[in-house]
Design an enzyme around this catalytic site. Structure first.
Site, PDB file in Angstrom:
ATOM      1  N   LYS A  79       7.087  -1.022  12.376  1.00 28.61           N
ATOM      2  CA  LYS A  79       6.892  -1.086  10.920  1.00 28.61           C
ATOM      3  C   LYS A  79       6.472   0.292  10.375  1.00 28.61           C
ATOM      4  O   LYS A  79       6.940   0.723   9.317  1.00 28.61           O
ATOM      5  CB  LYS A  79       5.843  -2.157  10.603  1.00 28.61           C
ATOM      6  CG  LYS A  79       5.296  -2.148   9.197  1.00 28.61           C
ATOM      7  CD  LYS A  79       6.310  -2.547   8.148  1.00 28.61           C
ATOM      8  CE  LYS A  79       5.671  -2.555   6.765  1.00 28.61           C
ATOM      9  NZ  LYS A  79       6.664  -2.625   5.702  1.00 28.61           N
ATOM     10  N   LYS A  86      -1.351   4.825   2.797  1.00 28.01           N
ATOM     11  CA  LYS A  86      -2.006   4.182   3.956  1.00 28.01           C
ATOM     12  C   LYS A  86      -1.022   4.092   5.132  1.00 28.01           C
ATOM     13  O   LYS A  86      -1.356   4.446   6.257  1.00 28.01           O
ATOM     14  CB  LYS A  86      -2.469   2.775   3.562  1.00 28.01           C
ATOM     15  CG  LYS A  86      -3.031   1.966   4.733  1.00 28.01           C
ATOM     16  CD  LYS A  86      -2.964   0.452   4.502  1.00 28.01           C
ATOM     17  CE  LYS A  86      -1.566  -0.069   4.493  1.00 28.01           C
ATOM     18  NZ  LYS A  86      -1.423  -1.517   4.582  1.00 28.01           N
TER      19      LYS A  86
END
Ligand code: NAD
Length: 298
Positions: free
Chosen positions: A172, A241
């Protein structure tokens, strides 16, 4: 899995839509989020309210979660009122993007107690969450993956990534680094083209028929930059992030990320300039300001 009660912790942009699909598919659902406004619409649809992640795990067989940061995942999974202290749930499935380390830590703690934690980060945004077309990257014991597959299919297309906790999280992060890098590099390229007098829609059309095509030229520029809406649906804070996690994990693994580090800085400046809650397509506005052009429609 039929008849098992599901729990859902974290009912934000993604979690609320995924939880709604589970209710619509006929699953009994117990929910928790500290924000009442996030809980109420799902209770109105038939979900049962719990007072903490631990209570969700007291009432459900499988607890699913979609949470903002690694620290929140650690607290929700392992904290004093966390899922692991619930009595009933044997499985924890985390859809959040939080990097491999917390996934490994949570999986180890669950395994120690004879339970299972699966990391299952998703891609496809809020549209994918709503339509049930998310790409769901899963790592953990294969038998657990197979048992969970019917539930995962309600929310999207699951891909088994490996048995080692955190492998899906790494995949991911690789995806989100590439999505952000494409946005940054496309912003520079298209600003240059516009400064030379080219129409940005034509630039995208030609690039999308050529070797430079990518998710920014195919989707983000036509949908959110050229119309000047900057509302693609993913915040600068979340992208920063993700790319930060990616570059840090890569560094820890001995994989230098020169381009990744530059992408991270671009997102940090975008966040400082337009705010962490801004849409991450505002990267293009940053480049526009430096270049003295506007990538607007004709
Ligand atoms: P969000 O901020 O909208 O939702 C997070 C939810 O978690 C909020 O409702 C918040 O109240 C809740 N929460 C915070 N602390 C909590 C706690 N201690 N206990 C229980 N709930 C708590 O974020 P989002 O956009 O839904 O993203 C969730 C995750 O999915 C993130 O990890 C993100 O990176 C990932 N993701 C997001 C997208 C997207 O397009 N938004 C796409 C793919 C993946």
């Amino acid at each position: 899995m039929a008849g098992e009660v599901l729990g859902f912790v974290g009912l934000g942009q993604m979690g609320s839509r995924m939880a709604a699909r589970l209710i619509d598919a006929g699953h009994a659902l117990v929910v928790f989020d500290p924000v009442e406004a996030a809980v109420a619409p799902l209770v109105a649809r038939g979900a049962r309210r719990a007072a903490s992640p631990a209570e969700v795990a007291d009432l459900a067989d499988i607890v699913l979660a979609s949470l903002p940061t690694p620290d929140v995942v650690r607290a929700v999974g392992l904290g004093p009122d966390g899922v692991l202290s619930g009595q009933r749930a044997r499985r924890f499935v985390d859809f959040s993007t939080t990097g491999p380390r917390v996934a490994q830590q949570v999986a180890a703690a669950f395994e120690e107690r004879g339970r299972t934690s699966i990391d299952a980060p998703v891609s496809g945004g809020i549209t994918g969450a709503e339509k049930g077309t998310l790409a769901i990257m899963v790592s953990g014991p294969r038998a657990e993956y197979e048992a969970l597959e019917p539930v995962l299919r309600v929310m999207g297309k699951p891909f088994f990534c490996g048995e080692k906790a955190g492998q899906a999280q790494v995949l991911k992060l690789c995806n989100n680094l590439l999505a952000a890098a494409a946005l940054v590099a496309s912003s520079e390229a298209i600003a240059m083209g516009v400064k030379a007098g080219l129409d940005p829609s034509l630039i995208c059309e030609v690039i999308n028929s050529s070797s430079g095509r990518n998710s920014a030229t195919q989707d983000k520029f036509p949908r959110a930059v050229i119309p000047r809406s900057f509302d693609f649906g993913f915040t600068t804070a979340l992208s920063l992030k993700d790319v930060g996690l990616c570059v840090d994990e890569a560094g820890a693994m001995g994989v230098p990320m020169v381009v990744g580090s530059a992408v991270r800085q671009m997102l940090a400046v975008t966040s400082a300039t337009f705010g962490p809650g801004s849409d991450f397509t505002n990267v293009a506005r940053l480049v526009e300001g430096w270049a003295g052009v506007e990538i607007g429609g004709a």
